[in-house]
Design an enzyme around this catalytic site. Sequence first.
Site, PDB file in Angstrom:
ATOM      1  N   VAL A   1      -6.602  14.728 -12.826  1.00  0.00           N
ATOM      2  CA  VAL A   1      -6.002  13.064 -12.003  1.00  0.00           C
ATOM      3  C   VAL A   1      -6.855  12.919 -10.956  1.00  0.00           C
ATOM      4  CG1 VAL A   1      -3.973  12.779 -10.676  1.00  0.00           C
ATOM      5  CG2 VAL A   1      -3.904  13.267 -12.957  1.00  0.00           C
TER       6      VAL A   1
ATOM      7  N   LYS B   1     -15.663  25.367  -7.967  1.00  0.00           N
ATOM      8  CA  LYS B   1     -15.225  23.342  -8.858  1.00  0.00           C
ATOM      9  C   LYS B   1     -16.369  22.858  -7.409  1.00  0.00           C
ATOM     10  CE  LYS B   1     -11.967  22.714 -11.891  1.00  0.00           C
ATOM     11  NZ  LYS B   1     -10.465  21.956 -11.589  1.00  0.00           N
TER      12      LYS B   1
ATOM     13  N   ASN C   1       5.332   8.429 -20.987  1.00  0.00           N
ATOM     14  CA  ASN C   1       5.311   9.710 -21.890  1.00  0.00           C
ATOM     15  C   ASN C   1       6.235  10.087 -22.743  1.00  0.00           C
ATOM     16  OD1 ASN C   1       2.732   9.997 -20.184  1.00  0.00           O
ATOM     17  ND2 ASN C   1       2.979  12.158 -19.910  1.00  0.00           N
TER      18      ASN C   1
ATOM     19  N   LEU D   1       0.015   4.059 -33.317  1.00  0.00           N
ATOM     20  CA  LEU D   1       1.008   4.297 -35.108  1.00  0.00           C
ATOM     21  C   LEU D   1       0.162   5.190 -35.748  1.00  0.00           C
ATOM     22  CD1 LEU D   1       2.249   0.401 -35.498  1.00  0.00           C
ATOM     23  CD2 LEU D   1       3.431   2.166 -34.003  1.00  0.00           C
TER      24      LEU D   1
ATOM     25  N   GLY E   1      -1.465  12.226 -37.416  1.00  0.00           N
ATOM     26  CA  GLY E   1      -1.983  12.769 -37.503  1.00  0.00           C
ATOM     27  C   GLY E   1      -1.654  14.270 -38.220  1.00  0.00           C
TER      28      GLY E   1
ATOM     29  N   CYS F   1      -0.411  16.608 -21.502  1.00  0.00           N
ATOM     30  CA  CYS F   1       0.486  15.788 -20.730  1.00  0.00           C
ATOM     31  C   CYS F   1       1.947  15.943 -21.328  1.00  0.00           C
ATOM     32  CB  CYS F   1       0.504  14.660 -19.708  1.00  0.00           C
ATOM     33  SG  CYS F   1      -0.821  14.681 -19.012  1.00  0.00           S
TER      34      CYS F   1
ATOM     35  N   LYS G   1      -8.031  15.507 -27.992  1.00  0.00           N
ATOM     36  CA  LYS G   1      -8.610  14.413 -28.656  1.00  0.00           C
ATOM     37  C   LYS G   1      -9.984  13.721 -28.498  1.00  0.00           C
ATOM     38  CE  LYS G   1      -6.879  11.359 -25.301  1.00  0.00           C
ATOM     39  NZ  LYS G   1      -6.195  10.025 -24.532  1.00  0.00           N
TER      40      LYS G   1
HETATM   41  P1  NAD Z   1      -5.775  20.077 -13.160  1.00  0.00           P
HETATM   42  O1  NAD Z   1      -5.002  21.568 -13.778  1.00  0.00           O
HETATM   43  O2  NAD Z   1      -7.017  19.498 -14.350  1.00  0.00           O
HETATM   44  O3  NAD Z   1      -5.873  19.829 -11.431  1.00  0.00           O
HETATM   45  C1  NAD Z   1      -5.266  20.149 -10.771  1.00  0.00           C
HETATM   46  C2  NAD Z   1      -6.395  21.372  -9.424  1.00  0.00           C
HETATM   47  O4  NAD Z   1      -5.155  21.171  -8.923  1.00  0.00           O
HETATM   48  C3  NAD Z   1      -7.064  22.419  -9.968  1.00  0.00           C
HETATM   49  O5  NAD Z   1      -8.689  22.271 -10.196  1.00  0.00           O
HETATM   50  C4  NAD Z   1      -6.988  22.715  -9.101  1.00  0.00           C
HETATM   51  O6  NAD Z   1      -8.015  24.390  -8.458  1.00  0.00           O
HETATM   52  C5  NAD Z   1      -6.523  22.696  -7.976  1.00  0.00           C
HETATM   53  N1  NAD Z   1      -5.310  23.086  -6.924  1.00  0.00           N
HETATM   54  C6  NAD Z   1      -4.331  23.569  -6.827  1.00  0.00           C
HETATM   55  N2  NAD Z   1      -3.745  24.538  -5.252  1.00  0.00           N
HETATM   56  C7  NAD Z   1      -4.216  23.778  -5.295  1.00  0.00           C
HETATM   57  C8  NAD Z   1      -3.767  23.495  -3.738  1.00  0.00           C
HETATM   58  N3  NAD Z   1      -3.282  24.075  -2.538  1.00  0.00           N
HETATM   59  N4  NAD Z   1      -4.869  22.737  -2.584  1.00  0.00           N
HETATM   60  C9  NAD Z   1      -5.941  21.711  -3.282  1.00  0.00           C
HETATM   61  N5  NAD Z   1      -6.064  21.829  -4.841  1.00  0.00           N
HETATM   62  C10 NAD Z   1      -5.352  22.452  -5.533  1.00  0.00           C
HETATM   63  O7  NAD Z   1      -4.457  19.370 -13.261  1.00  0.00           O
HETATM   64  P2  NAD Z   1      -4.318  17.680 -14.254  1.00  0.00           P
HETATM   65  O8  NAD Z   1      -4.546  17.484 -15.705  1.00  0.00           O
HETATM   66  O9  NAD Z   1      -5.333  16.727 -13.171  1.00  0.00           O
HETATM   67  O10 NAD Z   1      -2.483  17.354 -13.669  1.00  0.00           O
HETATM   68  C11 NAD Z   1      -2.322  17.238 -12.615  1.00  0.00           C
HETATM   69  C12 NAD Z   1      -0.872  16.398 -12.145  1.00  0.00           C
HETATM   70  O11 NAD Z   1      -1.017  14.725 -12.657  1.00  0.00           O
HETATM   71  C13 NAD Z   1      -0.356  16.973 -13.262  1.00  0.00           C
HETATM   72  O12 NAD Z   1       1.321  16.866 -12.858  1.00  0.00           O
HETATM   73  C14 NAD Z   1       0.218  16.269 -14.491  1.00  0.00           C
HETATM   74  O13 NAD Z   1       1.029  16.119 -15.118  1.00  0.00           O
HETATM   75  C15 NAD Z   1       0.234  15.213 -14.215  1.00  0.00           C
HETATM   76  N6  NAD Z   1      -0.963  14.074 -14.970  1.00  0.00           N
HETATM   77  C16 NAD Z   1      -1.742  14.845 -15.616  1.00  0.00           C
HETATM   78  C17 NAD Z   1      -2.707  13.629 -16.874  1.00  0.00           C
HETATM   79  C18 NAD Z   1      -3.893  14.360 -17.053  1.00  0.00           C
HETATM   80  O14 NAD Z   1      -4.282  13.549 -17.976  1.00  0.00           O
HETATM   81  N7  NAD Z   1      -4.184  14.961 -17.216  1.00  0.00           N
HETATM   82  C19 NAD Z   1      -2.508  12.089 -15.983  1.00  0.00           C
HETATM   83  C20 NAD Z   1      -1.598  12.214 -15.528  1.00  0.00           C
HETATM   84  C21 NAD Z   1      -0.078  12.521 -15.113  1.00  0.00           C
END
Ligand code: NAD
Length: 455
Positions: free
Chosen positions: A12, A36, A209, A251, A254, A261, A321
């Site tokens: 995100v 990273k 979701n 639909l 699987g 999420c 996926k």
């Molecule tokens: P992720 O685990 O891929 O990434 C989180 C990142 O935050 C990591 O790189 C971590 O090192 C970093 N982090 C942790 N603490 C930190 C800090 N104090 N300062 C800076 N960086 C820090 O997470 P994601 O999949 O991107 O999801 C993030 C949020 O978005 C979640 O709440 C998730 O539910 C939501 N979300 C995710 C998706 C998806 O498809 N992955 C879609 C919509 C919403």
Amino acid sequence: MYKIAVAGTGYVGLVAGVCFAEAGHQVTCVDIDENKVNIMEKGISPIYEADLEQLMQKNYAAGRIDYTTDFKLAYKNADAIFIGVGTPEQPDGSANLSYIATVARQIAESIEKDCLIVVKSTVPVGTNDKVEQFIKDFLINDVRVEVASNPEFLAQGSAVHDTLHAARIIIGTDSKWAEDMLMKIYEPFNLPIVSVNRRSAEMIKYASNDFLALKISYMNDIANLCELVGADIQDVARGMSFDERIGSKFLNAGIGYGGSCFPKDTKALTYIAKQNGYELRTVNAAVDVNKDQKTLLYKKACRRLITFNNLKVAVLGLTFKPGTDDLREAPSLENVPLLLEQGADIYAYDPVGVDNFKKKYPEGNNGRGTITYVESPEEALKGANVCFIFTEWGEIKSVEPETYKELMRTPLVYDGRNIYKVEDMCRAGVEYYSIGRPNVKVSSEVISEAAATIK
Ligand code: NAD
């Protein structure tokens, strides 16, 4: 043009940061993970997402985006800070908000000018209120701070496209100042904007979701019934899809939903409901169906074969996926340990997920079984006794039905993504089990090699 900081460079945060830069804003992406940050500075994306790396390089070269672990420097003069850190599931199903709390504290101790804080992470209803209060309590400078909710709806595998062409932007705030700034930040995207209060914005994310998870589990439930009554779920889905009230997306039956999420957001919402004295029965049912669905094919195979001991098992697809390297809650992670426990020799193929999978299951001996990672589906299939398909990658879908017959020792295929036509597998002489469709059995001579282990 705004000066934007993004906390967290996961799926995100990084995608949001890159797309804000692409829209012309000045962006600094912050992560606590030094590795990273180092690789992003070299123009390499730490995650696999189409077009992401190219946009990172383009905007870095244009001086619109940079990466750092130095949150103080990034936050102190930002106009807006977007929070995109993880909110993972805790053992009781609730969302872990400790990463959000840490960022909130870091922001409070860093900002030196008026700043809009925008929570993009998926958080329980009411969290934005708490984050705002928390930041105000810990502020060290006399500045204006407001917190707005701006949940993210991207799908992994098409994250950049979904952000640049989002169906809608949700803005959750009661403050005109915050709303105006968010509208301006998103102006270059030219997308529909829905402005609501903070709690509604937080709820829109979970409700969306969980609705999609419900849709998947509903189709899987119907698929299981289709098998029992001799119907074909793909025909059923096609017939349903013409009804605009139902729609044609989500639909496909699987082996269940995975990813970071749906599994956590279904559990988090039922937890929130419980905390408020309410039982979300529909979502609970979706979670239940999904749990059983993930190992459905394994259980089917166990009824067909007595044991997997010393059988060569081809596993096609590891990620939850296609289009992503993410393994979180992937069906492969449920099934591979079961196969290994039984002493299977697994030959696994995935176009991008292998490096992440190796961290959990290194090449070689794993308990009673072994895993070998291979470069192509064909290599995995060569001499295999049985094949499981867990992810519908294009590279896997392009394997012809005849190839299973030609390469496998015994052409016995369990397809968790319904990627083949039943008739084609039948014609090719493959014993084929999928989800919610007729099974294809072939004569016992064809499965001669497995005969000793067939019930
Ligand atoms: P992720 O685990 O891929 O990434 C989180 C990142 O935050 C990591 O790189 C971590 O090192 C970093 N982090 C942790 N603490 C930190 C800090 N104090 N300062 C800076 N960086 C820090 O997470 P994601 O999949 O991107 O999801 C993030 C949020 O978005 C979640 O709440 C998730 O539910 C939501 N979300 C995710 C998706 C998806 O498809 N992955 C879609 C919509 C919403």
